[in-house]
Design an enzyme around this catalytic site. Structure first.
Site, PDB file in Angstrom:
ATOM      1  N   GLU A 152      39.595  11.881  49.781  1.00 59.65           N
ATOM      2  CA  GLU A 152      39.556  11.332  51.144  1.00 59.65           C
ATOM      3  C   GLU A 152      40.107  12.340  52.157  1.00 59.65           C
ATOM      4  O   GLU A 152      39.708  12.338  53.324  1.00 59.65           O
ATOM      5  CB  GLU A 152      40.322   9.995  51.179  1.00 59.65           C
TER       6      GLU A 152
ATOM      7  N   HIS B 199      43.343  14.998  47.649  1.00 59.43           N
ATOM      8  CA  HIS B 199      42.583  13.762  47.419  1.00 59.43           C
ATOM      9  C   HIS B 199      41.229  13.875  48.123  1.00 59.43           C
ATOM     10  O   HIS B 199      41.136  14.447  49.213  1.00 59.43           O
ATOM     11  CB  HIS B 199      43.365  12.556  47.941  1.00 59.43           C
TER      12      HIS B 199
ATOM     13  N   SER C 178      38.669   3.485  40.348  1.00 61.27           N
ATOM     14  CA  SER C 178      38.403   2.110  39.902  1.00 61.27           C
ATOM     15  C   SER C 178      39.105   1.724  38.595  1.00 61.27           C
ATOM     16  O   SER C 178      38.591   0.934  37.809  1.00 61.27           O
ATOM     17  CB  SER C 178      36.904   1.852  39.786  1.00 61.27           C
TER      18      SER C 178
ATOM     19  N   LYS D 121      47.469   4.672  49.652  1.00 66.08           N
ATOM     20  CA  LYS D 121      46.621   5.070  50.786  1.00 66.08           C
ATOM     21  C   LYS D 121      47.235   4.543  52.092  1.00 66.08           C
ATOM     22  O   LYS D 121      48.456   4.507  52.207  1.00 66.08           O
ATOM     23  CB  LYS D 121      45.182   4.604  50.564  1.00 66.08           C
TER      24      LYS D 121
ATOM     25  N   GLY E  40      37.085   3.302  44.478  1.00 70.64           N
ATOM     26  CA  GLY E  40      36.928   2.093  45.277  1.00 70.64           C
ATOM     27  C   GLY E  40      35.591   1.385  45.102  1.00 70.64           C
ATOM     28  O   GLY E  40      35.230   0.522  45.894  1.00 70.64           O
TER      29      GLY E  40
ATOM     30  N   GLU F 280      39.189  12.611  39.625  1.00 74.44           N
ATOM     31  CA  GLU F 280      38.720  11.416  40.322  1.00 74.44           C
ATOM     32  C   GLU F 280      37.287  11.614  40.815  1.00 74.44           C
ATOM     33  O   GLU F 280      37.073  12.178  41.906  1.00 74.44           O
ATOM     34  CB  GLU F 280      39.609  11.135  41.538  1.00 74.44           C
TER      35      GLU F 280
ATOM     36  N   ASN G  70      48.446   4.973  44.237  1.00 74.30           N
ATOM     37  CA  ASN G  70      48.208   5.599  45.539  1.00 74.30           C
ATOM     38  C   ASN G  70      47.917   4.475  46.532  1.00 74.30           C
ATOM     39  O   ASN G  70      46.846   3.882  46.499  1.00 74.30           O
ATOM     40  CB  ASN G  70      47.014   6.563  45.416  1.00 74.30           C
TER      41      ASN G  70
HETATM   42  P1  PGA Z   1      40.714   3.256  43.434  1.00 77.23           P
HETATM   43  O1  PGA Z   1      41.254   4.597  44.129  1.00 77.23           O
HETATM   44  O2  PGA Z   1      41.580   2.990  42.238  1.00 77.23           O
HETATM   45  O3  PGA Z   1      40.853   2.198  44.501  1.00 77.23           O
HETATM   46  O4  PGA Z   1      39.294   3.501  43.040  1.00 77.23           O
HETATM   47  C1  PGA Z   1      41.703   5.679  43.352  1.00 77.23           C
HETATM   48  C2  PGA Z   1      42.121   6.812  44.245  1.00 77.23           C
HETATM   49  O5  PGA Z   1      41.463   7.070  45.259  1.00 77.23           O
HETATM   50  O6  PGA Z   1      43.124   7.498  43.945  1.00 77.23           O
END
Ligand code: PGA
Length: 254
Positions: free
Chosen positions: A96, A94, A210, A13, A171, A165, A11
């Site tokens: 976010e 997601h 992560s 982003k 992150g 997730e 992803n």
């Molecule tokens: P990350 O993000 O691997 O940077 O923790 C995962 C995600 O938000 O899909």
């Protein structure tokens, strides 16, 4: 027993301009070599068509879609438009998007159904906050999200993956214990079977938050972890390739 190929999805982003297509090509070359793994990237909308044109072995998808087929929705992109780029899937729900845009479970379900209606596969994200986990409510939170957002319809399960997730792991460099991952994935599997019957057994459940080259093998070896949704570590062929390689090794030893 035939074990499904692990599904490793990057992803991106809001990262990536056309120069990053070179990275996608390099990831595509890794995927061509390691065919025991199914690999995909979800770049920003602006790169969908360009990426579809330059890769051969990986899937390409969007990070979100609007629920409507078209209309007066300035700045939005419909599922049909995503499909028209040649992309094959979209992420929905997601954290976010749920967080920054107030997307509800009902919104997420509507997006998933809009995407499946134009034959896109869907990766539906769920996951708890740190406060919910600390309160012992991780499983209940995820169960409620699934109850409210799983797409309905005869073929819904066939075009679906679920990504677990935990929000506090995204992150941050922090990941849940393997026991906690196993427990939630088992609970998600039970919910999928409840929702879809036998078809729920075939829905892949990805872990996200992560994931990196160092922890991927252990996470992917957990029962019912059918792949990974990777953010930061999917941005270069070097780091994403190492995760794909780890997935390939785990698959071979199963
Ligand atoms: P990350 O993000 O691997 O940077 O923790 C995962 C995600 O938000 O899909």
């Amino acid at each position: 027993m035939v074990v499904a190929r692990p599904y490793i999805v990057g992803n991106w982003k809001m990262h990536g301009t056309r120069g990053m297509l070179a990275e996608a090509r390099a990831i595509d070359r890794v995927a061509a070599r390691l065919s025991a793994v199914e690999v995909a990237l979800a770049p920003p909308y602006t790169l969908l068509h360009g990426m579809v044109e330059v890769v051969q072995s990986i899937g390409v998808g969007a990070q979100d879609v609007h629920v409507a087929g078209g209309g007066a929705y300035t700045g939005d992109v419909s599922a049909a438009m995503v499909a028209d780029t040649g992309a094959g899937f979209t992420i929905v729900g997601h954290s976010e998007r749920r967080g920054a845009y107030g997307e509800t479970d009902a919104d997420v379900r509507a997006k998933a159904e809009a995407a499946q209606a134009v034959d896109l596969n869907v990766i539906l994200c769920v996951g708890e906050t740190e406060a919910q986990r600390d309160a012992g409510k991780a499983e209940a939170t995820v169960a409620a999200q699934l109850a409210g957002s799983l797409p309905q319809g005869e073929h819904a399960a066939a075009r679906l993956a679920v990504a677990y997730e935990p929000i506090w792991a995204i992150g941050t460099g922090r990941v849940p214990s393997l026991e906690d991952v196993a427990a939630i994935h088992a609970a998600i599997r039970a919910d999928l079977v409840k929702a879809y019957g036998d078809a729920g057994k075939g829905v892949r459940i990805l872990y996200g938050g992560s994931v990196n080259a160092g922890n991927a093998a252990a996470l992917l070896a957990v029962a019912d972890v059918g792949g990974a949704l990777v953010g930061g570590a999917s941005l270069t062929a070097e780091s994403f390739g190492a995760i794909i390689a780890a997935a390939s090794l785990v698959h071979e030893t199963r």
